[in-house]
Write a protein that holds these residues in place. Structure first.
Motif, PDB file in Angstrom:
ATOM      1  N   SER A 152       0.689  -1.206  -0.045  1.00  0.00           N
ATOM      2  CA  SER A 152       0.060  -0.010   0.046  1.00  0.00           C
ATOM      3  C   SER A 152       0.711   1.180  -0.095  1.00  0.00           C
ATOM      4  CB  SER A 152      -0.919   0.058   1.024  1.00  0.00           C
ATOM      5  OG  SER A 152      -1.747   1.194   1.370  1.00  0.00           O
TER       6      SER A 152
ATOM      7  N   ALA B 144      -7.015  11.430  -2.630  1.00  0.00           N
ATOM      8  CA  ALA B 144      -7.203  10.320  -2.883  1.00  0.00           C
ATOM      9  C   ALA B 144      -7.455   9.353  -1.359  1.00  0.00           C
ATOM     10  CB  ALA B 144      -6.516   9.434  -3.777  1.00  0.00           C
ATOM     11  N   VAL B 145      -5.896   9.554  -0.759  1.00  0.00           N
ATOM     12  CA  VAL B 145      -5.917   8.975   0.572  1.00  0.00           C
ATOM     13  C   VAL B 145      -7.074   9.557   1.349  1.00  0.00           C
ATOM     14  CG1 VAL B 145      -4.330   8.782   2.641  1.00  0.00           C
ATOM     15  CG2 VAL B 145      -3.266   8.840   0.289  1.00  0.00           C
TER      16      VAL B 145
ATOM     17  N   THR C 197     -10.503   7.839   0.569  1.00  0.00           N
ATOM     18  CA  THR C 197     -10.607   6.652   0.849  1.00  0.00           C
ATOM     19  C   THR C 197     -10.109   6.204   2.343  1.00  0.00           C
ATOM     20  OG1 THR C 197      -8.278   6.111   0.186  1.00  0.00           O
ATOM     21  CG2 THR C 197      -9.808   5.999  -1.451  1.00  0.00           C
ATOM     22  N   GLU C 198      -9.459   6.924   3.076  1.00  0.00           N
ATOM     23  CA  GLU C 198      -9.092   6.585   4.364  1.00  0.00           C
ATOM     24  C   GLU C 198      -9.514   7.481   5.459  1.00  0.00           C
ATOM     25  OE1 GLU C 198      -7.450   3.561   4.653  1.00  0.00           O
ATOM     26  OE2 GLU C 198      -7.495   3.424   2.549  1.00  0.00           O
TER      27      GLU C 198
ATOM     28  N   THR D 240      -4.973  10.033   6.928  1.00  0.00           N
ATOM     29  CA  THR D 240      -4.260  10.735   5.968  1.00  0.00           C
ATOM     30  C   THR D 240      -3.180  11.540   6.862  1.00  0.00           C
ATOM     31  OG1 THR D 240      -6.280  11.022   4.736  1.00  0.00           O
ATOM     32  CG2 THR D 240      -4.605  12.638   4.163  1.00  0.00           C
TER      33      THR D 240
ATOM     34  N   ASP E 121      -6.275   0.360  -3.395  1.00  0.00           N
ATOM     35  CA  ASP E 121      -5.438   1.105  -2.464  1.00  0.00           C
ATOM     36  C   ASP E 121      -5.358   2.440  -2.866  1.00  0.00           C
ATOM     37  OD1 ASP E 121      -2.962   0.896  -0.420  1.00  0.00           O
ATOM     38  OD2 ASP E 121      -2.152   2.130  -2.151  1.00  0.00           O
ATOM     39  N   PRO E 122      -5.252   3.422  -1.927  1.00  0.00           N
ATOM     40  CA  PRO E 122      -5.271   4.748  -2.435  1.00  0.00           C
ATOM     41  C   PRO E 122      -3.942   4.908  -3.595  1.00  0.00           C
ATOM     42  CG  PRO E 122      -4.735   4.787  -0.128  1.00  0.00           C
ATOM     43  CD  PRO E 122      -5.232   3.429  -0.600  1.00  0.00           C
TER      44      PRO E 122
ATOM     45  N   PHE F 218      -4.574   5.129  -7.396  1.00  0.00           N
ATOM     46  CA  PHE F 218      -5.224   6.266  -7.738  1.00  0.00           C
ATOM     47  C   PHE F 218      -4.884   6.797  -9.058  1.00  0.00           C
ATOM     48  CE2 PHE F 218      -5.250  11.197  -7.833  1.00  0.00           C
ATOM     49  CZ  PHE F 218      -6.236  11.235  -7.831  1.00  0.00           C
TER      50      PHE F 218
END
Length: 194
Positions: free
Chosen positions: A36, A64-65, A68-69, A74, A136-137, A140
């Motif tokens: 990742s 993107a992180v 998604t997270e 982040t 996974d970010p 992307f």
């Protein structure tokens, strides 16, 4: 295609680029690549990773992180990346630093490496790309989009231009260009091993 435009139809994608990890092939193998993008915040990557936070490229990766997270993950990832990484001004500089062995790996968009390969390979001959997967970010795909502003005085011309960008003729110009970004109209493949 629908995956490159929002459901509300306010804009459409016309080109895209992948987030990748470039690595020095004398220092690392594909088997040693992290699963990742988030793993780059782990202590094992201390002084081994580089990135360029100065441009819109990196801001899109952070977005993107974040998407998604979430904010906490982040923030933690950015703190770890700051602790572990070497900051450069520009993705080409990141590529050169990895290729020369100054650092083991870096985060860039795919086309920087492929452009260098099409030219002399001088800044990429000792490196390879790792594509993250499994949602996974780091997997992307950044999409360049176009739309017409409601306030436009030339909405018809603007709409014609957007349609041209997404058309086979417009996409062929992108496919044949130095950009080496992905075409998004399935009728027009990039025509290169990118």
């Amino acid at each position: 295609p629908a995956e490159y435009r929002p459901a509300d139809g306010e804009w459409t994608g016309f080109a895209a680029r992948s987030t990748v990890m470039v690595y020095n092939t004398d220092a690392l193998t594909e088997d040693e690549m992290p699963e990742s993008l988030l793993d780059l915040a782990d202590p094992e990557w201390k002084d081994r990773i580089s990135f360029s936070p100065t441009g819109a490229d990196f801001q899109a990766i952070v977005s993107a992180v974040l998407a998604t997270e979430g904010e906490d993950a982040t923030r933690e990832w950015l703190a770890g990346l700051k602790e572990n990484g070497t900051v450069y001004d520009g993705n080409n500089v990141v590529l050169k630093s990895v290729n020369s062995g100054e650092v083991d790996a870096g985060v860039i968009y795919h086309y920087y490496w492929y452009r260098d390969q099409e030219e002399s390979g001088a800044d990429s001959d000792s490196s390879a790309l790792h594509f993250f997967g499994d949602q996974d970010p780091g997997a992307f795909l950044s999409v360049s989009g176009a739309g017409v502003l409601a306030s436009s005085d030339d909405a018809a011309d603007a709409q014609a231009f957007v349609e041209y960008l997404a058309s086979p003729a417009g996409q062929q110009i992108i496919a044949d260009s130095y950009a080496l970004e992905y075409t998004l109209n399935p009728e027009v493949p990039l025509g290169r091993d990118v």
